[in-house]
Write a protein that holds these residues in place. Structure first.
Motif, PDB file in Angstrom:
ATOM      1  N   GLU A   1      87.758 -40.036  27.494  1.00 61.10           N
ATOM      2  CA  GLU A   1      86.822 -39.899  26.380  1.00 61.10           C
ATOM      3  C   GLU A   1      87.564 -39.250  25.226  1.00 61.10           C
ATOM      4  O   GLU A   1      87.134 -39.151  24.030  1.00 61.10           O
ATOM      5  CB  GLU A   1      85.928 -38.868  26.856  1.00 61.10           C
ATOM      6  CG  GLU A   1      84.837 -39.425  27.820  1.00 61.10           C
ATOM      7  CD  GLU A   1      83.584 -38.406  28.134  1.00 61.10           C
ATOM      8  OE1 GLU A   1      83.505 -37.400  27.678  1.00 61.10           O
ATOM      9  OE2 GLU A   1      82.643 -39.095  28.818  1.00 61.10           O
TER      10      GLU A   1
ATOM     11  N   ARG B   1      89.844 -48.559  22.779  1.00 63.59           N
ATOM     12  CA  ARG B   1      88.854 -48.171  23.798  1.00 63.59           C
ATOM     13  C   ARG B   1      88.287 -49.285  24.797  1.00 63.59           C
ATOM     14  O   ARG B   1      88.150 -50.291  24.556  1.00 63.59           O
ATOM     15  CB  ARG B   1      87.602 -47.593  22.871  1.00 63.59           C
ATOM     16  CG  ARG B   1      87.948 -46.102  22.408  1.00 63.59           C
ATOM     17  CD  ARG B   1      89.074 -45.606  22.133  1.00 63.59           C
ATOM     18  NE  ARG B   1      89.191 -44.326  21.390  1.00 63.59           N
ATOM     19  CZ  ARG B   1      90.056 -44.059  20.493  1.00 63.59           C
ATOM     20  NH1 ARG B   1      91.082 -44.783  20.350  1.00 63.59           N
ATOM     21  NH2 ARG B   1      90.063 -42.917  20.154  1.00 63.59           N
ATOM     22  N   SER B   2      88.023 -48.627  26.000  1.00 63.86           N
ATOM     23  CA  SER B   2      87.491 -49.655  26.999  1.00 63.86           C
ATOM     24  C   SER B   2      88.368 -50.790  27.238  1.00 63.86           C
ATOM     25  O   SER B   2      87.934 -51.676  28.080  1.00 63.86           O
ATOM     26  CB  SER B   2      86.275 -50.135  26.594  1.00 63.86           C
ATOM     27  OG  SER B   2      85.251 -49.328  26.694  1.00 63.86           O
ATOM     28  N   ASP B   3      89.632 -50.687  26.961  1.00 60.23           N
ATOM     29  CA  ASP B   3      90.506 -51.707  27.231  1.00 60.23           C
ATOM     30  C   ASP B   3      91.868 -51.228  27.794  1.00 60.23           C
ATOM     31  O   ASP B   3      92.244 -51.550  29.032  1.00 60.23           O
ATOM     32  CB  ASP B   3      90.967 -52.531  25.988  1.00 60.23           C
ATOM     33  CG  ASP B   3      91.901 -53.533  26.520  1.00 60.23           C
ATOM     34  OD1 ASP B   3      91.801 -54.242  27.248  1.00 60.23           O
ATOM     35  OD2 ASP B   3      92.918 -53.867  25.516  1.00 60.23           O
TER      36      ASP B   3
ATOM     37  N   LYS C   1      95.397 -49.767  32.304  1.00 57.26           N
ATOM     38  CA  LYS C   1      94.570 -50.980  32.046  1.00 57.26           C
ATOM     39  C   LYS C   1      93.060 -50.808  32.445  1.00 57.26           C
ATOM     40  O   LYS C   1      92.980 -50.192  33.712  1.00 57.26           O
ATOM     41  CB  LYS C   1      95.047 -52.261  32.328  1.00 57.26           C
ATOM     42  CG  LYS C   1      94.006 -53.376  32.275  1.00 57.26           C
ATOM     43  CD  LYS C   1      93.937 -54.114  30.786  1.00 57.26           C
ATOM     44  CE  LYS C   1      92.858 -55.039  30.938  1.00 57.26           C
ATOM     45  NZ  LYS C   1      92.251 -55.457  29.775  1.00 57.26           N
TER      46      LYS C   1
ATOM     47  N   THR D   1      84.302 -41.504  23.298  1.00 55.44           N
ATOM     48  CA  THR D   1      85.641 -42.257  22.824  1.00 55.44           C
ATOM     49  C   THR D   1      86.295 -41.778  21.828  1.00 55.44           C
ATOM     50  O   THR D   1      87.543 -42.097  21.288  1.00 55.44           O
ATOM     51  CB  THR D   1      85.409 -43.877  22.241  1.00 55.44           C
ATOM     52  OG1 THR D   1      84.627 -43.497  20.863  1.00 55.44           O
ATOM     53  CG2 THR D   1      84.629 -44.639  23.249  1.00 55.44           C
TER      54      THR D   1
ATOM     55  N   LEU E   1      86.143 -41.113  18.322  1.00 61.42           N
ATOM     56  CA  LEU E   1      86.357 -42.073  17.034  1.00 61.42           C
ATOM     57  C   LEU E   1      84.823 -41.904  16.317  1.00 61.42           C
ATOM     58  O   LEU E   1      83.891 -41.798  16.871  1.00 61.42           O
ATOM     59  CB  LEU E   1      86.496 -43.413  17.645  1.00 61.42           C
ATOM     60  CG  LEU E   1      87.959 -43.709  17.879  1.00 61.42           C
ATOM     61  CD1 LEU E   1      87.743 -45.531  18.077  1.00 61.42           C
ATOM     62  CD2 LEU E   1      88.926 -43.599  16.857  1.00 61.42           C
TER      63      LEU E   1
ATOM     64  N   HIS F   1      85.637 -53.046  17.401  1.00 61.71           N
ATOM     65  CA  HIS F   1      85.249 -53.777  18.517  1.00 61.71           C
ATOM     66  C   HIS F   1      84.322 -55.069  18.352  1.00 61.71           C
ATOM     67  O   HIS F   1      84.180 -55.681  19.303  1.00 61.71           O
ATOM     68  CB  HIS F   1      84.672 -52.869  19.699  1.00 61.71           C
ATOM     69  CG  HIS F   1      85.685 -51.924  20.163  1.00 61.71           C
ATOM     70  ND1 HIS F   1      86.567 -52.169  21.499  1.00 61.71           N
ATOM     71  CD2 HIS F   1      86.422 -50.670  19.787  1.00 61.71           C
ATOM     72  CE1 HIS F   1      87.462 -51.331  21.628  1.00 61.71           C
ATOM     73  NE2 HIS F   1      87.375 -50.412  20.585  1.00 61.71           N
TER      74      HIS F   1
ATOM     75  N   THR G   1      94.195 -57.888  24.466  1.00 56.53           N
ATOM     76  CA  THR G   1      93.991 -57.539  23.285  1.00 56.53           C
ATOM     77  C   THR G   1      95.325 -57.541  22.517  1.00 56.53           C
ATOM     78  O   THR G   1      95.143 -57.384  20.892  1.00 56.53           O
ATOM     79  CB  THR G   1      93.304 -56.227  23.047  1.00 56.53           C
ATOM     80  OG1 THR G   1      94.156 -55.365  23.936  1.00 56.53           O
ATOM     81  CG2 THR G   1      92.020 -56.103  23.873  1.00 56.53           C
TER      82      THR G   1
ATOM     83  N   GLY H   1      87.407 -58.005  31.231  1.00 54.21           N
ATOM     84  CA  GLY H   1      88.158 -56.765  30.414  1.00 54.21           C
ATOM     85  C   GLY H   1      88.149 -57.024  28.926  1.00 54.21           C
ATOM     86  O   GLY H   1      89.203 -56.755  28.435  1.00 54.21           O
TER      87      GLY H   1
ATOM     88  N   PRO I   1      87.073 -55.740  25.650  1.00 50.40           N
ATOM     89  CA  PRO I   1      86.459 -54.745  25.040  1.00 50.40           C
ATOM     90  C   PRO I   1      85.714 -54.839  23.717  1.00 50.40           C
ATOM     91  O   PRO I   1      85.629 -54.245  22.648  1.00 50.40           O
ATOM     92  CB  PRO I   1      87.751 -53.801  24.540  1.00 50.40           C
ATOM     93  CG  PRO I   1      88.828 -54.648  24.174  1.00 50.40           C
ATOM     94  CD  PRO I   1      88.431 -55.890  25.067  1.00 50.40           C
TER      95      PRO I   1
ATOM     96  N   ARG J   1      80.371 -54.031  26.104  1.00 51.05           N
ATOM     97  CA  ARG J   1      80.775 -53.126  26.724  1.00 51.05           C
ATOM     98  C   ARG J   1      81.038 -51.537  26.592  1.00 51.05           C
ATOM     99  O   ARG J   1      80.430 -50.789  27.118  1.00 51.05           O
ATOM    100  CB  ARG J   1      82.329 -53.497  27.281  1.00 51.05           C
ATOM    101  CG  ARG J   1      82.853 -53.024  28.622  1.00 51.05           C
ATOM    102  CD  ARG J   1      84.168 -53.817  28.959  1.00 51.05           C
ATOM    103  NE  ARG J   1      84.774 -52.745  29.841  1.00 51.05           N
ATOM    104  CZ  ARG J   1      86.060 -52.897  30.126  1.00 51.05           C
ATOM    105  NH1 ARG J   1      86.956 -53.824  29.639  1.00 51.05           N
ATOM    106  NH2 ARG J   1      86.476 -52.371  31.023  1.00 51.05           N
ATOM    107  N   ILE J   2      81.441 -51.542  25.202  1.00 50.82           N
ATOM    108  CA  ILE J   2      81.212 -50.265  24.332  1.00 50.82           C
ATOM    109  C   ILE J   2      79.831 -49.679  24.438  1.00 50.82           C
ATOM    110  O   ILE J   2      79.757 -48.479  24.890  1.00 50.82           O
ATOM    111  CB  ILE J   2      81.727 -50.463  22.934  1.00 50.82           C
ATOM    112  CG1 ILE J   2      83.072 -50.796  22.915  1.00 50.82           C
ATOM    113  CG2 ILE J   2      81.490 -49.355  22.067  1.00 50.82           C
ATOM    114  CD1 ILE J   2      84.193 -49.787  23.175  1.00 50.82           C
TER     115      ILE J   2
END
Lengths: 588, 329
Positions: free
Chosen positions: A62, A236-238, A265, B97, B99, B108, B182, B277, B279, B283-284
């Motif tokens: 986070e 983020r999320s990756d 990952k 996150t 941000l 994203h 990514t 996977g 992003p 997913r966010i």
């Protein structure tokens, strides 16, 4: 709610010295076992090559602004770029990192002295000094404006008032925590967490929004030579990407770390994580028990099975909206005696768990087996005896059904959080086991927030807000009888478990109350417990009492399985696996 | 023509105003529902903190978390603050996150957009062709085969299909990476290769759906008088199908395609993103829901509503070009 190995270390074991069995000598009441105190990571030279892709994380972090972090992933990410003061090996011996020597504790147990290495510096070249630590604690963590989640660990009650312990700089490298009251386990708190560079953090002091959103506190670019890796990027999320830190203070002699990059990952599902490991796209991931034998049979992958400090537990509701039978010890014992732990471990954890009889796991230095009542295994797994106990407690059987006080067949509810297959399976097994002693059980799988807020939080008449323990008269919004949930024990400082089972414990949701248990928890935190052998005796007594009293049915300590590419060398399996990950390398 | 343009302009302006009002309503409902729901941002933290087995003063922790989220202020003040920030172009700070929400979404959305766009193109190109072919060959083995595979495509869950594709093409055959990378430049050849399995996963269901819609619409149009007239005029069958039937058959399908495209914000590709996977916004936003990250949830809902309304508007406008009989006044 279980922590993985690294998470557990970061969260609850950035502690002082490991408490051995001997009584402390002058100037140091808790001594480490005779273990190498690594300050230079003695190791062979290895080629620096490759990218380690870590697929073990179940979720993204986070924040990289550590004072605001409450999730384990955040602490893990930060830990890649900053070592911290100490770590633990698999025997829970302290291994020094930023500290130049072990923590010194005064004989009266009130002063804790920490001495930093003199070769540590921030990203801008300024040295890391005791002043940074003193500033971090006094001006940030102990302030009113910063919502630091662990303030409680650094507070003491003096003359009825809650005060912060004092933190003072002695010289450039030395600082002290000074208490007014004795708390033996405080030694495990003084080395928790990191420090902020005072000259950077000062700019944001007093303004929570500015502090939360400060780019230079969120990007970890201030970490200098303080950890094995340097921050590169965070998608983020990756993924979270760090690169080898050529200036790493522990790598001066051996060139550690040996990976060019380290990538965390994030995967959305265990199946995706495990497929990635099987295909060779990542270096490591956690393996579900069902998949362990498959991965063990694969060339190129090693599977490591490690103990954990988390445990699954069956809570009884002692409050007024739970079944009154649970307030009788013999009833609890009868229930525990009819729930087989061996079958549970084999059928649900597929063998990857240790049976639990109390709250202290076997790897803990405070674990004592003597005196433990082993309900649910061997002679104490006996449904006929359980029925007799229930009969003796005043509950009669009729046509195979247990009757309640009103003469009706007993029907109880068992709740757990939906989505957790292990706990749902446990609840189902408990239902089956209890049906053999005539108890009908209704299963309820609930979303976590619902379970927390409507079933486990409670309030007394007149209370403004509900909490997890609002006293003996408090009840939850909805009634429940049993609950399958996971707790964790700090292996170094197990008295934290008073949260769950002491009368005034902040997380004592079930309302259990026993003055003897309360007294032993109090003793474990008292002056007499400064003597580690006395403390061990207290914990032995507490474990024995709890295993007999059964404030809950302690079920199992699950083990974790991690699959890692066989090309990775230098791994030491155990409860602290990864403590020496700076020395891991890819074989030639 | 000028008159038509003026009325079209008025129509678009009116629809945009309606959209803003609807979006504000959605925003307000979402804002209050989130805060009045059973969960709180503290729940997740408490689970973590409880797991440490060391914090005793839970009330203090809860107060700290609520202060961090600004939940210690009265609800109306939180709402006023949010609206005020929104009017200044500030969607807030994402606590889950670390941000600004604007930056999070702007970084994203492209992943979801690429996935949904490519899946839609894949599904439209194949689905429409198959649908027309199936209609023209009605009652033949080919038609039955298309029908069978269409129902199969609609029935197979994305989740299962994605995992199967990974196991076969990535794990067993080693043709693709098991997850989306990514670091590859968007729309580069390598990136498009990495998108192959996700696009098949997401696109197969869409493809099956489109083929059924197109088949149905084509059959409907094949029986119309204007088709009979076109054939009577001696036009080649290919011209009849492509120029007369196809154009009319596409009208209802356009609506569905546009709705699928608007799913870029509403998490239409969430499962596919999870499996591979990716992003993306799906997913966010789902992570944000489980993290009680109010700022992100409200922003995604707001933008999702706006995008859906705008896509509906674009669909209506597209109708005017596809069907000259359609007018907006």
């Amino acid at each position: 709610m279980h922590l993985k190995r690294r998470e557990f270390l970061r969260l609850c074991a950035r502690a002082g010295l490991y408490a051995g069995l001997g009584v402390g000598l002058s100037g140091c009441l808790e001594k480490t076992k005779e273990a190498p105190q690594n300050t230079t990571l003695p190791s062979g030279l290895h080629p620096v090559k490759g990218t380690y892709i870590d697929g073990t994380s179940t979720g993204d972090a986070e924040t990289l602004n550590w004072a605001l972090a409450a999730d384990n992933a955040s602490l893990n990410y930060i830990g890649l770029t900053m070592d911290g003061l100490i770590t633990y090996d698999n025997s829970l011996n302290v291994q020094l990192r930023w500290l130049a020597e072990p923590v010194r504790v005064s004989e009266d147990g009130l002063t804790y002295t920490l001495v930093l290495r003199d070769d540590l510096y921030w990203g801008d070249g300024k040295p890391l000094t005791s002043d940074d630590f003193v500033y971090t604690f006094k001006n940030l963590l102990f302030s009113d404006w910063l919502p630091f989640n662990y303030k409680d660990d650094y507070q003491e009650t003096v003359n009825g008032k809650k005060l912060y312990v004092d933190v003072v700089a002695v010289d450039r490298q030395t600082y002290q925590f000074r208490r007014q009251t004795v708390y033996p386990e405080f030694i495990y708190r003084v080395t928790d967490f990191w420090a902020y560079p005072k000259h950077i953090a000062q700019k944001y002091e007093g303004n929570l929004d500015a502090f939360t959103q400060a780019d230079e506190l969120n990007n970890l670019r201030y970490t200098g030579n303080l950890g094995p890796y340097r921050f590169v990027e965070w998608v983020r999320s990756d993924k979270f990407v760090v690169e080898r830190n050529p200036d790493y203070y522990l790598g001066k002699e051996n060139g550690a770390p040996f990976f060019e990059q380290y990538v965390v990952k994030i995967f959305g599902t265990p199946a995706a994580r495990q497929a990635a490991l099987e295909a060779g796209d990542i270096t490591s991931t956690t393996i579900d028990p069902l998949q362990v034998s498959k991965f063990k049979g694969m060339k190129g992958i090693n599977v490591y099975t490690n103990p954990t400090s988390g445990y699954d537990v069956l809570l009884w509701n002692f409050r007024k909206n739970g079944w009154e039978g649970f307030r009788k010890k013999e009833v609890r014992q009868a229930f525990a005696e009819s729930i087989g732990k061996d079958a549970l471990i084999q059928s649900i954890y597929l063998g990857f768990a240790d049976p639990a009889f109390s709250f202290i796991p076997r790897p803990s230095p405070w674990f004592v087996e003597t005196g433990l009542k082993r309900f649910g295994v061997g002679a104490l797994y006996n449904k006929e005896e359980a029925k007799k106990k229930l009969e003796a407690a005043g509950y009669k059987q009729k046509e195979g059904l247990l009757l309640d006080n009103s003469g009706n067949p007993l029907k109880l509810s068992i709740i757990t959080n939906s989505g957790n297959k292990v706990r749902e399976s446990i609840a189902f097994l408990v239902k089956q086991e209890l049906s053999d002693i005539g108890v009908e059980v209704e299963l309820k799988s609930l979303p976590w927030p619902t379970m927390l807020n409507q079933y486990l939080k409670n309030k007394a008449p007149g209370d403004k807000a509900s909490g997890f323990n609002n006293g003996p008269d408090a009840v939850s919004e909805k009634s429940w009888d049993m609950c399958v949930i996971g707790f964790n024990t700090d292996v170094n400082a197990p008295s934290g478990t008073s949260s769950f089972f002491a009368s005034d414990g902040g997380l004592n949701m079930s309302g259990y109350s026993n003055p003897d248990v309360d007294e032993l928890f109090r003793k474990a935190r008292s002056k007499e417990a400064l003597d580690t052998s006395v403390r061990k005796g207290i914990f032995a007594g507490l474990s024995a009492l709890i295993s007999e009293e059964l404030p809950a049915d302690f079920l199992a300590f699950p083990q974790s399985n991690i699959g890692i590419s066989a090309k990775v060398k230098g791994i030491e399996p155990g409860i602290s696996m990864g403590y020496n990950s700076q020395l891991w390398y890819f074989e030639e | 023509m000028a008159g038509k343009k003026a009325s079209m302009g008025e129509y678009i302006a009116r629809r945009l105003i309606y959209s803003l009002v609807i979006a504000w309503g959605i925003l307000t409902i979402t804002f209050f529902l989130l805060r009045l729901g059973p969960g709180s941002p503290a729940d997740k933290y408490l689970a973590n903190i409880a797991a440490s087995g060391r914090v005793r003063d839970i009330a203090q922790v809860q107060a700290a978390i609520e202060a961090r989220y600004g939940l210690d202020k009265p609800l109306y003040l939180q709402y006023v603050d949010y609206i005020s920030n929104l009017l200044h172009g500030n969607l807030g700070w994402s606590l889950s996150t670390s941000l600004p929400v604007t930056e999070l979404l702007s970084k994203h959305w492209i992943y979801s957009f690429e996935l949904i766009l490519l899946s839609t193109v894949f599904a439209v190109l194949i689905g429409v062709g198959i649908g027309i072919y199936s209609a023209v060959k009605q009652g033949t083995k080919a038609d039955y085969a298309v029908t069978f595979f269409s129902f199969l495509g609609i029935s197979i869950p994305n989740f299962w299909l994605g995992i199967m594709l990974i196991l076969i093409f990535s794990v067993k055959l080693g043709l693709f990476k098991t997850y989306y990378d990514t670091s590859l430049p968007l729309f580069s050849l390598e990136n498009l290769k990495a998108m192959t399995l996700p696009v098949i996963t997401l696109g197969s269901g869409m493809l099956a759906g489109y083929s059924r819609y197109v088949r149905s619409a084509t059959l409907d149009n094949l029986r119309k008088d204007f088709v009979r007239t076109a054939r009577a005029k001696g036009l080649p069958e290919r011209t009849v199908i492509l120029k007369h039937v196809f154009r009319n058959a596409m009208l209802p399908v356009i609506t569905i395609i546009m709705l699928d495209l608007s799913g870029v914000v509403f998490g239409g590709a969430y499962l596919t993103e999870i499996i591979f996977g990716i992003p993306g916004l799906g997913r966010i936003s789902f992570n944000a829901i489980f993290a009680d990250d109010y700022a992100v949830v409200v922003a995604v809902t707001l933008i999702g509503a706006m995008v859906t309304l705008i896509f509906n508007l674009l669909t209506d406008i597209a109708y005017t070009f596809l069907d000259p009989r359609v007018r907006y006044v």
